[in-house]
Write an enzyme that holds these catalytic residues in place. Structure first.
Site, PDB file in Angstrom:
ATOM      1  N   HIS A  78       0.834  -1.211   0.000  1.00  0.00           N
ATOM      2  CA  HIS A  78       0.000   0.000   0.000  1.00  0.00           C
ATOM      3  C   HIS A  78       0.868   1.261   0.000  1.00  0.00           C
ATOM      4  O   HIS A  78       0.561   2.234  -0.703  1.00  0.00           O
ATOM      5  CB  HIS A  78      -0.955   0.014   1.194  1.00  0.00           C
ATOM      6  N   HIS A 237      -9.205  -2.072  -5.157  1.00  0.00           N
ATOM      7  CA  HIS A 237      -8.142  -2.386  -4.202  1.00  0.00           C
ATOM      8  C   HIS A 237      -7.138  -3.370  -4.799  1.00  0.00           C
ATOM      9  O   HIS A 237      -5.938  -3.263  -4.548  1.00  0.00           O
ATOM     10  CB  HIS A 237      -8.671  -2.938  -2.873  1.00  0.00           C
ATOM     11  N   ASP A 241      -3.165  -2.707  -5.062  1.00  0.00           N
ATOM     12  CA  ASP A 241      -2.129  -3.683  -4.699  1.00  0.00           C
ATOM     13  C   ASP A 241      -1.169  -3.921  -5.858  1.00  0.00           C
ATOM     14  O   ASP A 241       0.052  -3.960  -5.671  1.00  0.00           O
ATOM     15  CB  ASP A 241      -2.768  -5.031  -4.326  1.00  0.00           C
ATOM     16  N   HIS A 264      -0.221 -11.006  -5.065  1.00  0.00           N
ATOM     17  CA  HIS A 264       1.159 -10.577  -4.825  1.00  0.00           C
ATOM     18  C   HIS A 264       2.182 -11.527  -5.444  1.00  0.00           C
ATOM     19  O   HIS A 264       3.166 -11.087  -6.034  1.00  0.00           O
ATOM     20  CB  HIS A 264       1.412 -10.460  -3.322  1.00  0.00           C
TER      21      HIS A 264
END
Length: 305
Positions: A78, A237, A241, A264
């Protein structure tokens, strides 16, 4: 020339670690041209510096985790996303624990901190990684891909098969030549499912997670009284990310990013795949800021944001 940027002054905050539940101090400090974003574990007897880089990302199960010699800094995405959105090239990030505080679960607090500190141009050319050939990573039906593009745009699709998520936008395409990161992306919060949070707490994780820093869902609905900040906050969101995950490469990308159900781990694998093919990218600078892609030739206070 289009110049590198750092912050004008030191700025500090305190927040809760989403996994430890502990109070964590965070300090952002200006850094010299060419430094990059460097995280420093100042709680250790001898502080350890971990520069953000694609090769320093270790664990990616619940967040992007930078690792060096057994020392970790977790949940960097973030803050990295805010740095990307505000065009920050060089920054020292001092932290008193092994995770960046979660704040409100979005990048908004980090954007506010950086803007409060002020943004300063530096007398060195901003370096971009220009993607020159397509690069793709797949894992089952999930994928992430970079294609050549003179600018920075992202297209992200999610598929959670949850009634509350299904009602919102599942796909989002954003070109930062025409979209404000600060207004349209930065406030999107992380989200999670109540039953998963309980399981994580049982193994000592998510102790700081709450409706103050996440959108929480049960099997059918959103539990937060105040609802969503954006109609499509879930997919926004995931894009927030991805912007942070991609920025650990050390420079802004000139590319088009497309992803389906990426996270991720896949985002980091994509960066490693790009770096493994030297013919797939080149480093570029812009002597004339007006020659840079629209959205990057920004004034000193904003972003492609």
């Amino acid at each position: 020339m289009l110049k590198q940027r750092t912050i004008k002054s030191i700025v500090k905050t305190v927040g809760i670690g989403v996994h430890s539940g502990r109070k964590i101090e965070l300090t952002l400090r200006p850094a010299a041209p060419g430094t990059g974003i460097v995280f420093s574990r100042v709680d250790l007897p001898t502080p350890v510096d971990i520069p953000a880089s694609a090769m320093s990302i270790g664990d990616t199960r619940l967040a992007s985790v930078l690792q060096k010699d057994g020392v970790r800094v977790s949940t960097v995405e973030h803050l990295m996303s805010a740095c990307a959105g505000l065009g920050i090239d060089n920054l020292y990030v001092d932290v008193t624990a092994e995770e960046i505080p979660i704040m409100d679960g979005s990048a908004a607090t980090f954007v506010f901190l950086i803007q409060s500190a002020g943004i300063e141009e530096q007398n060195a050319p901003k370096r971009f990684i220009k993607v020159t050939k397509p690069v793709e990573i797949r894992d089952g039906d999930k994928f992430a891909r970079l294609d050549p593009y003179f600018g920075f745009k992202l297209k992200f699709s999610i598929d959670f098969r949850h009634p509350a998520v299904d009602k919102t936008g599942q796909e989002l395409e954003v070109d930062f030549a025409t979209t404000s990161y600060v207004r349209e992306i930065a406030r999107a919060r992380t989200f999670g499912f109540a039953h998963e949070a309980e399981m994580l707490r049982e193994i000592g994780l998510a102790r700081g997670g709450s409706m103050d820093n996440a959108i929480v869902l049960d099997e059918y609905r959103i539990l937060n009284n105040d609802g969503l900040r954006y109609d499509d906050e879930f997919v926004k969101h995931k894009m927030l990310d991805a912007i942070g995950d991609l920025y650990v490469i050390g420079h802004p990308l000139l590319a088009s990013y497309t992803a389906y159900k990426s996270g991720h781990g896949l985002n980091n694998a994509l960066l490693r795949e790009l770096l493994a093919h030297e013919d797939a990218y080149e480093i570029v600078t812009f002597d004339d800021p007006q020659a840079a892609p629209k959205g990057f030739a920004f004034d000193a206070q904003t972003a492609f944001a």
